[in-house]
Design a protein around this motif. Structure first.
Motif, mmCIF file in Angstrom:
data_model
loop_
_atom_site.group_PDB
_atom_site.id
_atom_site.type_symbol
_atom_site.label_atom_id
_atom_site.label_comp_id
_atom_site.label_asym_id
_atom_site.label_seq_id
_atom_site.Cartn_x
_atom_site.Cartn_y
_atom_site.Cartn_z
ATOM 1 N N GLU A 18 43.013 32.336 41.649
ATOM 2 C CA GLU A 18 42.661 31.314 40.669
ATOM 3 C C GLU A 18 43.823 30.922 39.752
ATOM 4 O O GLU A 18 43.939 29.762 39.355
ATOM 5 N N HIS A 19 44.712 31.882 39.423
ATOM 6 C CA HIS A 19 45.687 31.622 38.360
ATOM 7 C C HIS A 19 47.158 31.697 38.776
ATOM 8 O O HIS A 19 48.026 31.230 38.020
ATOM 9 N N ALA A 56 38.141 41.280 29.456
ATOM 10 C CA ALA A 56 36.674 41.367 29.382
ATOM 11 C C ALA A 56 36.131 40.424 28.308
ATOM 12 O O ALA A 56 36.564 40.444 27.160
ATOM 13 N N GLY A 57 35.209 39.581 28.714
ATOM 14 C CA GLY A 57 34.518 38.706 27.777
ATOM 15 C C GLY A 57 35.336 37.514 27.302
ATOM 16 O O GLY A 57 34.967 36.892 26.306
ATOM 17 N N ARG A 58 36.422 37.183 27.924
ATOM 18 C CA ARG A 58 37.232 36.024 27.518
ATOM 19 C C ARG A 58 37.811 35.352 28.754
ATOM 20 O O ARG A 58 37.940 35.979 29.800
ATOM 21 N N PRO A 59 38.223 34.115 28.634
ATOM 22 C CA PRO A 59 38.852 33.447 29.773
ATOM 23 C C PRO A 59 40.208 34.100 30.073
ATOM 24 O O PRO A 59 40.967 34.446 29.162
ATOM 25 N N PHE A 65 48.774 33.367 30.490
ATOM 26 C CA PHE A 65 49.875 32.497 30.084
ATOM 27 C C PHE A 65 50.608 33.079 28.871
ATOM 28 O O PHE A 65 51.830 32.980 28.772
ATOM 29 N N THR A 66 49.848 33.696 27.956
ATOM 30 C CA THR A 66 50.467 34.309 26.783
ATOM 31 C C THR A 66 51.339 35.494 27.193
ATOM 32 O O THR A 66 52.472 35.640 26.708
#
Length: 170
Positions: A18-19, A56-59, A65-66
């Motif tokens: 995906e990324h 967990a729990g975030r995009p 990217f960070t």
């Protein structure tokens, strides 16, 4: 028959699928170097695999990217902190004193001198190594000047032969 992929493997495969492509494009724009960008993307995905709790729990994409941007910055800062690397070409143009060659040569000459007859060795040491004139060497050795001259001549021939045997004279 193969084994079933683990949850970690599934997570990594999903993150990669995906990324990875957009992440690689982003890092190439930051670095201008595809090889370095691929290394940074790999390190970014490895960090995601090591720290799944961070996702967990975030995009995932903003976090990835960070992390990638921070790796690029850290790499840039590390390069600034180190002296600039140069290739071997610069070494080719720098004169270098090679004390090792001189030392090996000195040992070989000392060994060759040791092989000479004592009277030849004495006269060479007085005239060449101590820098004495024929008269001074004759006075120190207690022999006539003509003897110093003839011994020097034959001593140099013997020394040359000894050095040739060691492969040090033409």
């Amino acid at each position: 028959m193969g084994r079933a992929p683990s949850a970690d493997e599934d997570l990594m495969r999903a993150l990669f699928d995906e990324h990875a492509r957009p992440l690689l494009g982003y890092v190439i724009r930051l670095t201008g170097d595809r090889q370095r960008a691929e290394d940074i993307v790999q390190e970014t995905l490895l960090r995601a695999w090591r720290h799944p709790e961070a996702l967990a729990g975030r995009p995932a994409r903003p976090w990835l990217f960070t992390v990638a941007r921070n790796l690029v910055r850290d790499g840039h800062r590390a390069r600034l902190a180190r002296p600039r690397e140069i290739g071997d070409e610069a070494l080719a143009v720098l004169p270098a004193d090679d004390d090792l060659d001189r030392a090996v040569e000195s040992w070989a000459v000392a060994e060759a001198l040791a092989d000479l007859r004592p009277e030849h060795r004495e006269v060479l040491i007085e005239t060449y190594y101590r820098g004495r004139s024929v008269k001074q060497a004759a006075d120190v050795l207690g022999i006539p000047q003509g003897t110093v001259k003839s011994r020097t001549y034959y001593a140099l021939r013997a020394l040359r032969l000894a050095l040739e045997e060691r492969g040090l004279a033409p």
